[in-house]
Enzyme design. Structure first.
Site, PDB file in Angstrom:
ATOM      1  N   LYS A   1       2.123  22.812   3.272  1.00 37.52           N
ATOM      2  CA  LYS A   1       3.275  22.179   3.918  1.00 37.52           C
ATOM      3  C   LYS A   1       4.483  23.086   3.745  1.00 37.52           C
ATOM      4  O   LYS A   1       4.774  23.544   2.641  1.00 37.52           O
ATOM      5  CB  LYS A   1       3.526  20.820   3.252  1.00 37.52           C
ATOM      6  CG  LYS A   1       4.598  19.975   3.908  1.00 37.52           C
ATOM      7  CD  LYS A   1       4.698  18.635   3.204  1.00 37.52           C
ATOM      8  CE  LYS A   1       5.774  17.764   3.819  1.00 37.52           C
ATOM      9  NZ  LYS A   1       5.914  16.464   3.113  1.00 37.52           N
TER      10      LYS A   1
ATOM     11  N   HIS B   1       7.679  22.321   4.509  1.00 37.76           N
ATOM     12  CA  HIS B   1       8.949  21.618   4.379  1.00 37.76           C
ATOM     13  C   HIS B   1       8.809  20.575   3.273  1.00 37.76           C
ATOM     14  O   HIS B   1       7.722  20.379   2.735  1.00 37.76           O
ATOM     15  CB  HIS B   1       9.344  20.943   5.699  1.00 37.76           C
ATOM     16  CG  HIS B   1       8.355  19.933   6.179  1.00 37.76           C
ATOM     17  ND1 HIS B   1       7.187  20.279   6.833  1.00 37.76           N
ATOM     18  CD2 HIS B   1       8.353  18.580   6.083  1.00 37.76           C
ATOM     19  CE1 HIS B   1       6.506  19.185   7.134  1.00 37.76           C
ATOM     20  NE2 HIS B   1       7.183  18.151   6.688  1.00 37.76           N
TER      21      HIS B   1
END
Length: 238
Positions: free
Chosen positions: A118, A120
């Site tokens: 991921k 963010h």
């Protein structure tokens, strides 16, 4: 190779394991998770039985499954600091087992991985507690060992120690293709590669024991003979 046998570990503690294993096989059959017939495995073999832990798909069955995992882990006497569940099936398993352990008086952290990092928010591939100490890898079965290999790498990269693998069912089946069968099962290969134990709630011998006690109906006799023939053909040597 260091040999690990959950029966030996249990015997050291004076614990009888056959009842737990037998109950688990019956539970899996009653839930429709363990089925008999003709099924094609990942190795392309025609198997007389099929185990799909993904069918423990409601709260009650998943909770009961987690209790079997937790009891097997606690009764083995293996030391551990936290749990890790490889994506995807390991994710609900590791959360459920952590809850079961806490209810049994052993509250430990857990984590799991994403298939893709991921970029963010918190970022990274690991969700949950930081990986540290001696880690239990929780999965449903070991087929080719791919999931375990990935888990070991993730844990080691975090400077933690992969300590034990805990699965639901050990098929006790030799790996490789039919024309080049290994002498070892996928479970034994993992134990040899990483010098760590693989614990299972139950195994193929327990399944055969269940079938032997299940009754004398022609259908059950047929299943028992088919599973035994499969064990004789593909079963691990040791």
């Amino acid at each position: 190779m260091t040999r690990y046998n959950i029966d030996v570990l249990f015997e050291r503690l004076g614990i009888e394991v056959s009842q737990l294993r037998e109950e688990f096989i019956r539970f899996a059959v009653d839930c429709g998770v363990l089925r008999f017939g003709e099924f094609i495995t990942k190795a392309g073999r025609t198997s007389p039985y099929f185990f799909n832990a993904g069918l423990f798909n409601d709260g009650q069955s998943l909770g009961t499954l987690a209790d079997y995992y937790a009891d097997t882990l606690l009764e083995s006497g293996v030391s551990f600091d936290m749990l890790f569940g490889p994506a995807y099936k390991g994710i609900p398993l590791v959360a459920a087992v952590a809850i079961s352990l806490a209810r049994k008086g052993r509250n430990v952290p857990f984590a799991y991985n994403r298939k893709e990092a991921k970029d963010h928010g918190e970022g990274g591939v690991i969700v949950g507690a930081p990986l540290k100490g001696k880690v239990v890898i929780i999965d449903d079965v070991i087929s080719a060992g791919t999931s375990v290999n990935e888990s070991v790498n993730i844990i080691r990269n975090a400077n933690a120690t992969p300590g034990v693998v805990l699965i639901a069912l050990d098929r006790m089946e030799r790996s490789g293709k039919d024309d080049a069968l290994s002498e070892l099962s996928a479970v034994q290969e993992v134990q040899k590669a990483y010098d760590m134990p693989v614990l299972s709630i139950a195994n193929l011998d327990d399944l055969l024991g269940y079938l032997a006690k299940a009754g004398a109906s022609p259908e059950m006799n047929q299943y028992q003979k088919a599973v035994k023939a499969y064990r004789d053909k593909y079963g691990s040597v040791n």
